[in-house]
Design a protein around this motif. Structure first.
Motif, PDB file in Angstrom:
ATOM      1  N   GLY A  16     -25.989  -6.731 -39.034  1.00  0.00           N
ATOM      2  CA  GLY A  16     -25.080  -7.322 -38.061  1.00  0.00           C
ATOM      3  C   GLY A  16     -23.640  -7.055 -38.449  1.00  0.00           C
ATOM      4  O   GLY A  16     -23.316  -6.898 -39.631  1.00  0.00           O
ATOM      5  N   HIS A  17     -22.761  -7.003 -37.447  1.00  0.00           N
ATOM      6  CA  HIS A  17     -21.342  -6.732 -37.690  1.00  0.00           C
ATOM      7  C   HIS A  17     -20.507  -7.606 -36.764  1.00  0.00           C
ATOM      8  O   HIS A  17     -20.879  -7.843 -35.607  1.00  0.00           O
ATOM      9  CB  HIS A  17     -21.039  -5.254 -37.467  1.00  0.00           C
ATOM     10  CG  HIS A  17     -21.787  -4.353 -38.413  1.00  0.00           C
ATOM     11  ND1 HIS A  17     -21.325  -4.043 -39.663  1.00  0.00           N
ATOM     12  CD2 HIS A  17     -22.995  -3.739 -38.287  1.00  0.00           C
ATOM     13  CE1 HIS A  17     -22.200  -3.260 -40.279  1.00  0.00           C
ATOM     14  NE2 HIS A  17     -23.227  -3.059 -39.462  1.00  0.00           N
ATOM     15  N   TYR A  18     -19.334  -8.068 -37.284  1.00  0.00           N
ATOM     16  CA  TYR A  18     -18.593  -9.119 -36.583  1.00  0.00           C
ATOM     17  C   TYR A  18     -17.086  -8.867 -36.619  1.00  0.00           C
ATOM     18  O   TYR A  18     -16.522  -8.516 -37.658  1.00  0.00           O
ATOM     19  CB  TYR A  18     -18.912 -10.475 -37.233  1.00  0.00           C
ATOM     20  CG  TYR A  18     -20.395 -10.609 -37.465  1.00  0.00           C
ATOM     21  CD1 TYR A  18     -21.257 -10.853 -36.394  1.00  0.00           C
ATOM     22  CD2 TYR A  18     -20.945 -10.398 -38.728  1.00  0.00           C
ATOM     23  CE1 TYR A  18     -22.621 -10.913 -36.586  1.00  0.00           C
ATOM     24  CE2 TYR A  18     -22.313 -10.452 -38.922  1.00  0.00           C
ATOM     25  CZ  TYR A  18     -23.149 -10.710 -37.854  1.00  0.00           C
ATOM     26  OH  TYR A  18     -24.505 -10.744 -38.026  1.00  0.00           O
ATOM     27  N   ALA A  19     -16.474  -9.046 -35.459  1.00  0.00           N
ATOM     28  CA  ALA A  19     -15.020  -8.900 -35.356  1.00  0.00           C
ATOM     29  C   ALA A  19     -14.529  -9.707 -34.165  1.00  0.00           C
ATOM     30  O   ALA A  19     -15.299 -10.070 -33.267  1.00  0.00           O
ATOM     31  CB  ALA A  19     -14.623  -7.437 -35.206  1.00  0.00           C
ATOM     32  N   SER A  20     -13.247  -9.973 -34.160  1.00  0.00           N
ATOM     33  CA  SER A  20     -12.601 -10.657 -33.040  1.00  0.00           C
ATOM     34  C   SER A  20     -11.621  -9.711 -32.386  1.00  0.00           C
ATOM     35  O   SER A  20     -10.865  -9.009 -33.069  1.00  0.00           O
ATOM     36  CB  SER A  20     -11.872 -11.906 -33.546  1.00  0.00           C
ATOM     37  OG  SER A  20     -11.211 -12.541 -32.478  1.00  0.00           O
ATOM     38  N   ILE A  21     -11.669  -9.664 -31.064  1.00  0.00           N
ATOM     39  CA  ILE A  21     -10.686  -8.892 -30.300  1.00  0.00           C
ATOM     40  C   ILE A  21      -9.483  -9.808 -30.086  1.00  0.00           C
ATOM     41  O   ILE A  21      -9.586 -10.834 -29.416  1.00  0.00           O
ATOM     42  CB  ILE A  21     -11.249  -8.448 -28.945  1.00  0.00           C
ATOM     43  CG1 ILE A  21     -12.614  -7.789 -29.112  1.00  0.00           C
ATOM     44  CG2 ILE A  21     -10.267  -7.532 -28.233  1.00  0.00           C
ATOM     45  CD1 ILE A  21     -12.609  -6.545 -29.953  1.00  0.00           C
ATOM     46  N   LEU A  22      -8.361  -9.448 -30.669  1.00  0.00           N
ATOM     47  CA  LEU A  22      -7.157 -10.257 -30.569  1.00  0.00           C
ATOM     48  C   LEU A  22      -6.202  -9.657 -29.552  1.00  0.00           C
ATOM     49  O   LEU A  22      -5.892  -8.459 -29.607  1.00  0.00           O
ATOM     50  CB  LEU A  22      -6.459 -10.355 -31.931  1.00  0.00           C
ATOM     51  CG  LEU A  22      -7.306 -10.919 -33.081  1.00  0.00           C
ATOM     52  CD1 LEU A  22      -6.506 -10.911 -34.378  1.00  0.00           C
ATOM     53  CD2 LEU A  22      -7.794 -12.315 -32.760  1.00  0.00           C
ATOM     54  N   ALA A  23      -5.771 -10.467 -28.628  1.00  0.00           N
ATOM     55  CA  ALA A  23      -4.792 -10.048 -27.618  1.00  0.00           C
ATOM     56  C   ALA A  23      -3.513 -10.828 -27.861  1.00  0.00           C
ATOM     57  O   ALA A  23      -3.443 -12.020 -27.582  1.00  0.00           O
ATOM     58  CB  ALA A  23      -5.323 -10.292 -26.214  1.00  0.00           C
ATOM     59  N   GLU A  24      -2.506 -10.136 -28.385  1.00  0.00           N
ATOM     60  CA  GLU A  24      -1.234 -10.788 -28.711  1.00  0.00           C
ATOM     61  C   GLU A  24      -0.211 -10.537 -27.612  1.00  0.00           C
ATOM     62  O   GLU A  24      -0.069  -9.408 -27.134  1.00  0.00           O
ATOM     63  CB  GLU A  24      -0.703 -10.260 -30.036  1.00  0.00           C
ATOM     64  CG  GLU A  24       0.603 -10.907 -30.463  1.00  0.00           C
ATOM     65  CD  GLU A  24       1.107 -10.367 -31.782  1.00  0.00           C
ATOM     66  OE1 GLU A  24       2.255 -10.670 -32.149  1.00  0.00           O
ATOM     67  OE2 GLU A  24       0.345  -9.621 -32.442  1.00  0.00           O
TER      68      GLU A  24
END
Length: 303
Positions: free
Chosen positions: A124-132
């Motif tokens: 499994g792999h995990y990340a957050s898409i951040l919109a600044e």
């Protein structure tokens, strides 16, 4: 010279919470949480951003890997140096159709996100898409920047994905010998993919009668690989009065694509619906009062 304080307004999401934290008057994103199984799902998905303000804004998209804080419902965003040593990071295999998005007032736009299915490693792999929100030079002096977060859970399809888990501990949630109104379960995910444990708890009184039941993980919270997650479970009693004695609680769990099953049980003494502390205090006070009256009468008889 004082260092500038930067307050980051992160609209973070608890693992597997279905709704977004974005305020209606700000900028929102859907979906706020994405689960992709590359064995059955396309290696891409679409994010939709909506500008609910009266101003033009520009969003800058980036990635941040995350892991789970031990036994909590919170996630930990990793610094770049830490992400390099985290084998479940995702950012290396994610690209954007466009990492800059301009939105007019009340405008809605979508952007595609791609995952390199052929190169991603096992598990499994995990990340957050951040919109600044991009700020002008004047706005930067305010030292506040808004960041919208969308969590991404990806399960690779290499044939080497492992689903393993066990119950690390299972105990009643209470003070002393009070009758519990809930239980604490610590689930250890020893595999290399995220899983969502489901199940139920049954509580039996000293005579073996089923007196309460509870559902485990009603919010479908993920347990990340190689971590321990705590689940707090509230029980639903079938009766209002409980007798003192030894109770038995059993928990049954299933998880993963292979629907693995595990179970555990715990026995404990409960004062039931009685309050032994108050009863003991009442007995002590009553005994002392009786002794006092006895001594007083005895003294009066001597006189």
């Amino acid at each position: 010279m004082l260092k500038k304080l930067v307050f980051i307004v992160l609209l973070l999401l608890l693992l597997s919470t279905p709704s977004s934290f974005a305020q209606k008057k700000g900028v929102s994103v859907t979906p706020s949480i994405i689960h992709l199984d590359l064995a059955v799902d396309p290696a891409e998905y679409t994010l939709t951003y909506e500008n609910n303000t009266n101003a033009d804004i520009t969003l800058l998209l980036s990635l941040s890997d995350f892991n789970e804080l031990e036994e909590s419902y919170k996630i930990n965003f990793l610094e770049r140096k830490d992400a390099k040593n985290y084998k479940y990071s995702l950012s290396s295999w994610v690209t954007f159709e466009n990492n800059r998005l301009q939105l007019s007032p009340n405008e809605k736009k979508s952007i595609r996100v791609f995952i390199d299915k052929e190169k991603i490693t096992k598990g499994g792999h995990y990340a957050s898409i951040l919109a600044e929100v991009e700020q002008s030079e004047d706005e930067k002096k305010v030292n506040v920047r808004g960041v919208l977060s969308s969590l991404l859970f990806v399960r690779a399809s290499t044939g080497k994905e492992i689903e393993e888990g066990k119950i690390r501990s299972f105990r009643p949630q209470r003070d002393g010998i009070e009758h519990p109104d809930g239980f604490i379960l610590r689930f250890e995910n020893s595999g290399n993919v995220h899983v969502v444990p489901y199940g139920y708890i049954e509580l039996f009184d000293p005579f073996g009668k089923l007196v309460a039941k509870a559902v485990l993980n009603e919010n479908s919270l993920d347990a990340l690989p190689e971590s321990i997650r705590r689940y707090d479970i509230r029980v639903i009693p079938y009766q209002k009065f409980f007798i003192p004695g030894f109770y038995n609680a059993k928990v049954y769990i299933h998880f993963g694509k292979t629907n693995k099953e595990i179970y555990s049980y715990v026995s404990f003494f409960s004062q039931g619906s009685f309050d032994f502390a108050k009863i003991a205090l009442l007995i002590t006070v009553s005994t002392a009062f009786v002794i006092y009256l006895f001594k007083r009468r005895k003294k009066a008889n001597r006189e």
